[in-house]
Design an enzyme around this catalytic site. Structure first.
Site, PDB file in Angstrom:
ATOM      1  N   ASP A 121       0.862  -1.180   0.000  1.00  0.00           N
ATOM      2  CA  ASP A 121       0.000   0.000   0.000  1.00  0.00           C
ATOM      3  C   ASP A 121       0.908   1.243   0.000  1.00  0.00           C
ATOM      4  O   ASP A 121       1.849   1.325  -0.794  1.00  0.00           O
ATOM      5  CB  ASP A 121      -0.948  -0.062   1.206  1.00  0.00           C
ATOM      6  CG  ASP A 121      -2.075   0.953   1.161  1.00  0.00           C
ATOM      7  OD1 ASP A 121      -3.141   0.640   0.599  1.00  0.00           O
ATOM      8  OD2 ASP A 121      -1.894   2.065   1.688  1.00  0.00           O
ATOM      9  N   ASP A 248      -6.849  -8.802  -4.452  1.00  0.00           N
ATOM     10  CA  ASP A 248      -6.770  -7.408  -4.039  1.00  0.00           C
ATOM     11  C   ASP A 248      -7.365  -6.513  -5.119  1.00  0.00           C
ATOM     12  O   ASP A 248      -6.698  -6.192  -6.107  1.00  0.00           O
ATOM     13  CB  ASP A 248      -5.329  -6.991  -3.767  1.00  0.00           C
ATOM     14  CG  ASP A 248      -5.237  -5.542  -3.290  1.00  0.00           C
ATOM     15  OD1 ASP A 248      -6.278  -4.975  -2.918  1.00  0.00           O
ATOM     16  OD2 ASP A 248      -4.136  -4.980  -3.293  1.00  0.00           O
ATOM     17  N   HIS A 275      -6.268  -7.376   0.303  1.00  0.00           N
ATOM     18  CA  HIS A 275      -5.345  -6.241   0.229  1.00  0.00           C
ATOM     19  C   HIS A 275      -4.296  -6.311   1.337  1.00  0.00           C
ATOM     20  O   HIS A 275      -3.118  -6.081   1.097  1.00  0.00           O
ATOM     21  CB  HIS A 275      -6.131  -4.936   0.315  1.00  0.00           C
ATOM     22  CG  HIS A 275      -5.281  -3.707   0.217  1.00  0.00           C
ATOM     23  ND1 HIS A 275      -4.523  -3.418  -0.895  1.00  0.00           N
ATOM     24  CD2 HIS A 275      -5.047  -2.696   1.106  1.00  0.00           C
ATOM     25  CE1 HIS A 275      -3.870  -2.278  -0.709  1.00  0.00           C
ATOM     26  NE2 HIS A 275      -4.163  -1.831   0.498  1.00  0.00           N
TER      27      HIS A 275
END
Length: 300
Positions: A121, A248, A275
């Protein structure tokens, strides 16, 4: 740069499941940045960077696997998250500042070199910039459910709506966001650990603003630097692993882009994970990282 920052009381972190690592701290431009470390101090360093809206707790299943492999695993809390100081205003956060804060921790405070970056991320958005801007410090890269947007391609409408909700919601449910990004159902004590850094809404400027810092237009303040980083990554000549999960919806489309852009990039798929693959398949991710390091020694 001096900003008004809040500091989460330590007793908020008193009952963290499977995360008994003592916190360590470094000064980064007048703010206190936290991190934890596992494994031998003289082991090869692995820098683990989290994203929105989590903290180093996310890596609790990865850390012992890396430590058992003889690696020095360092999981940082981004400024505004975890045990790190939390600038009180959303305007105190910028993409460039977050890159600089992590740079100051990794290089100025810890003096790391020969680093394996693991970025998920925002950990990748920040970490890949550092790799491109300081390539001599890094030995290899593991990109896990992340990307490096430049704003040259439009973001999906659903993501733009998410950005606005996170920015304006009267109460931001941090643990709900983490749970929404997982395939597995998180225990109550785990959800509480994700809420721990934020005693009330005044502490949440970081989680609220991070989606707004993702470049979405070609003239975004971070776009030029990210384009320059892509240029550097397209000439990367050290080991690079694309280790995305199989489920994801947020960053999945970035995996083939990274694989195609970085010369010699390898790819592995972490199955059964969303994710937040560190939650759904943390031990598996740790094994993938350790095997990648072991298998690429001598190539850096």
């Amino acid at each position: 740069m001096r900003v008004r920052a809040l500091r989460t009381p330590q007793d908020r972190f008193a009952a963290l499941p499977d995360f008994g690592y003592p916190p360590r701290y470094a000064d980064v431009g007048g703010l206190r940045m936290a991190y934890v470390a596992a494994g031998p101090p003289d082991g090869e360093p692995v820098l683990l960077l989290h994203g929105e809206p989590s903290w180093s707790f996310l890596y609790r299943k990865v850390l012992p696997v890396l430590a058992d492999a003889g690696l020095r695993a360092i999981a940082a809390d981004l400024v505004g998250f975890g045990r790190s100081d939390k600038p009180a205003e959303m305007s105190d956060h910028s993409y460039a500042r977050h890159v600089e804060w992590v740079r100051a921790l990794a290089f100025d405070a810890l003096g790391l070199s020969g680093v394996t970056l693991v970025g998920q991320d925002w950990g990748g958005l920040i970490g890949l910039r550092l790799v491109a801007e300081h390539p001599g410090r890094f030995a290899r890269v593991v990109a896990a459910n992340t990307g490096l947007p430049t704003g040259d391609h439009p973001m999906p409408e659903v993501w733009l709506r998410f950005r606005e909700v996170v920015r304006t919601a009267p109460v931001l449910g941090v643990s709900r966001l983490v749970q929404a990004g997982c395939r597995s159902v998180l225990a109550g004590e785990v959800l509480a650990a994700y809420e721990a850094p934020f005693p009330d809404e005044s502490f949440k400027a970081g989680p609220r603003v991070m989606p707004s810092l993702v470049p979405t237009t070609p003239d975004d303040p971070a776009s030029a630097a990210n384009r320059a980083a892509w240029q550097q990554l397209s000439a990367w000549d050290k080991p690079f692993l694309v280790a995305f999960s199989d489920s994801d919806p947020i960053t999945g489309a970035m995996a083939p882009i990274l694989k195609a852009a970085v010369p010699g990039a390898a790819e592995t798929v972490i199955e059964g994970a969303g994710h937040f693959l560190q939650e759904d398949a943390g031990e598996r991710l740790g094994t993938v990282i350790a095997d990648f390091i072991r298998g690429t020694r001598g190539r850096t």
